[in-house]
Write a protein that holds these residues in place. Structure first.
Motif, PDB file in Angstrom:
ATOM      1  N   UNK A   6      -0.525  -0.966   3.256  1.00 51.71           N
ATOM      2  CA  UNK A   6      -1.300  -1.550   4.216  1.00 51.71           C
ATOM      3  C   UNK A   6      -2.848  -1.569   3.626  1.00 51.71           C
ATOM      4  N   UNK A   7      -2.870  -0.718   2.496  1.00 54.41           N
ATOM      5  CA  UNK A   7      -4.371  -0.871   2.027  1.00 54.41           C
ATOM      6  C   UNK A   7      -4.419  -1.330   0.710  1.00 54.41           C
ATOM      7  N   UNK A   8      -5.055  -0.558  -0.241  1.00 49.81           N
ATOM      8  CA  UNK A   8      -5.140  -0.876  -1.662  1.00 49.81           C
ATOM      9  C   UNK A   8      -3.721  -0.409  -2.468  1.00 49.81           C
ATOM     10  N   UNK A   9      -2.752   0.233  -2.010  1.00 52.04           N
ATOM     11  CA  UNK A   9      -1.738   0.512  -2.728  1.00 52.04           C
ATOM     12  C   UNK A   9      -1.980   1.063  -4.200  1.00 52.04           C
ATOM     13  N   UNK A  10      -2.867   2.112  -4.161  1.00 49.04           N
ATOM     14  CA  UNK A  10      -3.183   2.757  -5.326  1.00 49.04           C
ATOM     15  C   UNK A  10      -2.008   3.241  -6.368  1.00 49.04           C
TER      16      UNK A  10
END
Length: 448
Positions: free
Chosen positions: A220-224
């Motif tokens: 749901x964010x950057x998916x680092x």
């Protein structure tokens, strides 16, 4: 029955459900509050002039009725987050509007609409009571709480609870928060307290650790991913210190932006090597009037990043300062890279040159706190010793105004803790052997 009887039971080590069910709940408790009739006290002052010590009160308040699906927790320790600063200085709006709107939604929600607001969005403590319908948790359980309050009566919230139309931040958009001797939370806010941590250490990660996890790690964010280069603003602060640890633990390379040599040293203690002291470099992204940005300063900042990375731009920017830095963040991100934003502590009205976004296929992703699964996973990282609390200083509840002022003026490192029921620091560790394995990591922010 007094609060002291509850504290005596907790410090004795007794954790049986029967023993806690036998404890009477007092009629009132001490809490940090702001008052509705004081929302205008700072009118005409700049944000920096507003002093939380004048608006935060520590006083006795009534214990509210427990609703279905809720738990009453004896709070041993809590922590300061920036949302408590916002509440205390009545910016960007007074939080009483949140409480009024919430109070109109149901009979039990009416409890929250009061002339005072008990603040705080972190806690570590012991459950005293559970409401009807709670089966997973029972009195005597040692817990921490994340700050997502949801109703989940709408379909929208059942893929990602952050999308619930009734999503609120506990202790900010709801009442009965964690900077108090007792707190009311929903059962689906509860998580197990890591056994190797003290009460104040366990209380400090909740909001910021979960926020950083969703923003940086989650899909749901950057998916680092392994190998990413991540620019982290405020890398030694309450939020950035967790992002820095996650980047290092996940095989990424953090480029840590800080504002002093002392904060740079904190990042080195965490294991970071690429550090930019923005004060020493003298970056001035805006003119003195704050009306225009200087693209040459963006370029100078990008050049510094490439000097540190061996010629590479960053894959991800971990944004939260907002207005002051956002134009630079968009500029320095690599082609196809991602800017994730979860806050705007320097101002909400962001400006950036859209050519550098659209023509280089960059993405801006909004991220706000975390859903229960993400918060649970972030807490498990703490429990496993992969990520450590960043507690630097602890205050007593009576000193909550000073604790909030430290955060307001950025005069702190990591997280600032507050002892609520706990009579002193360093209590609550139940697995000292586990702690011994992680002692250096737990203590690296102490008195920084």
């Amino acid at each position: 029955m007094s609060i002291q009887s509850i504290l005596d039971a907790i410090t004795s080590g007794e954790r049986s459900s029967a023993a806690y069910a036998a404890l009477a709940v007092p009629e009132s408790y001490r809490a940090a509050t702001v008052h509705k009739d004081e929302v205008g006290m700072f009118e005409g002052m700049s944000t920096k002039e507003k002093d939380p010590r004048k608006s935060l009160h520590v006083e006795q308040v009534a214990v509210p009725e427990l609703a279905p699906g809720e738990a009453l927790v004896a709070v041993m320790a809590s922590a300061i987050n920036y949302n408590t600063v916002w509440t205390s200085i009545f910016e960007p709006v007074p939080t009483f509007g949140f409480l009024e709107r919430y109070g109109r939604t149901s009979e039990f929600a009416k409890r929250h609409d009061l002339p005072y607001h008990v603040v705080g969005s972190d806690l570590a403590g012991v459950i005293l009571r559970v409401g009807p319908g709670v089966t997973k948790w029972q009195p005597g359980n040692e817990v921490v709480a994340h700050c997502l309050s949801v109703e989940l009566e709408d379909a929208d919230g059942h893929n990602d609870t952050m999308m619930d139309p009734q999503q609120r931040i506990w202790g900010f958009e709801t009442n009965f928060g964690g900077l108090a001797e007792l707190a009311i939370v929903k059962a689906n806010q509860l998580m197990p307290k890591p056994t190797h941590l003290s009460w104040e250490e366990a209380a400090s990660p909740g909001l910021v650790n979960s926020t950083a996890y969703r923003q940086l790690i989650s899909k749901n964010g950057a998916g680092m991913k392994l190998g990413d280069r991540v620019l982290i603003w405020g890398a030694s602060g309450g939020l950035g210190s967790y992002a820095t640890q996650m980047a290092l633990a996940g095989g990424a390379t953090p480029i840590c932006v800080v504002s002093s040599p002392e904060k740079a040293e904190i990042c080195r203690r965490m294991g970071a090597e690429l550090i930019i002291d923005r004060s020493a470099e003298g970056y001035r992204f805006w003119n003195d009037e704050g009306t225009a940005q200087d693209p040459k300063e963006w370029q100078r900042f990008g050049k510094k990043i490439r000097e540190l990375t061996g010629g590479y731009d960053v894959d991800i920017v971990f944004e939260h300062p907002g207005r002051e830095t956002f134009g630079a963040s968009v500029y320095v991100t690599r082609k196809g890279g991602t800017i994730t934003t979860c806050a705007s502590t320097s101002g909400y009205m962001h400006e950036y040159d859209n050519r550098y976004l659209w023509m280089n296929l960059k993405r801006i992703i909004s991220s706000h706190f975390a859903n229960y699964r993400e918060a649970w996973e972030a807490n498990e990282l703490i429990n496993r010793g992969l990520i450590h609390p960043t507690l630097s200083k602890t205050y007593a509840l009576d000193e909550v105004g000073q604790a909030a002022l430290d955060v307001h003026r950025n005069a702190h490192q990591g997280k600032v803790g507050v002892l609520t029921l706990a009579p002193e620091a360093s209590l609550g560790v139940t697995d000292p052997d586990k702690r011994a394995r992680f002692e250096d990591g737990i203590n690296r922010f102490r008195d920084a």
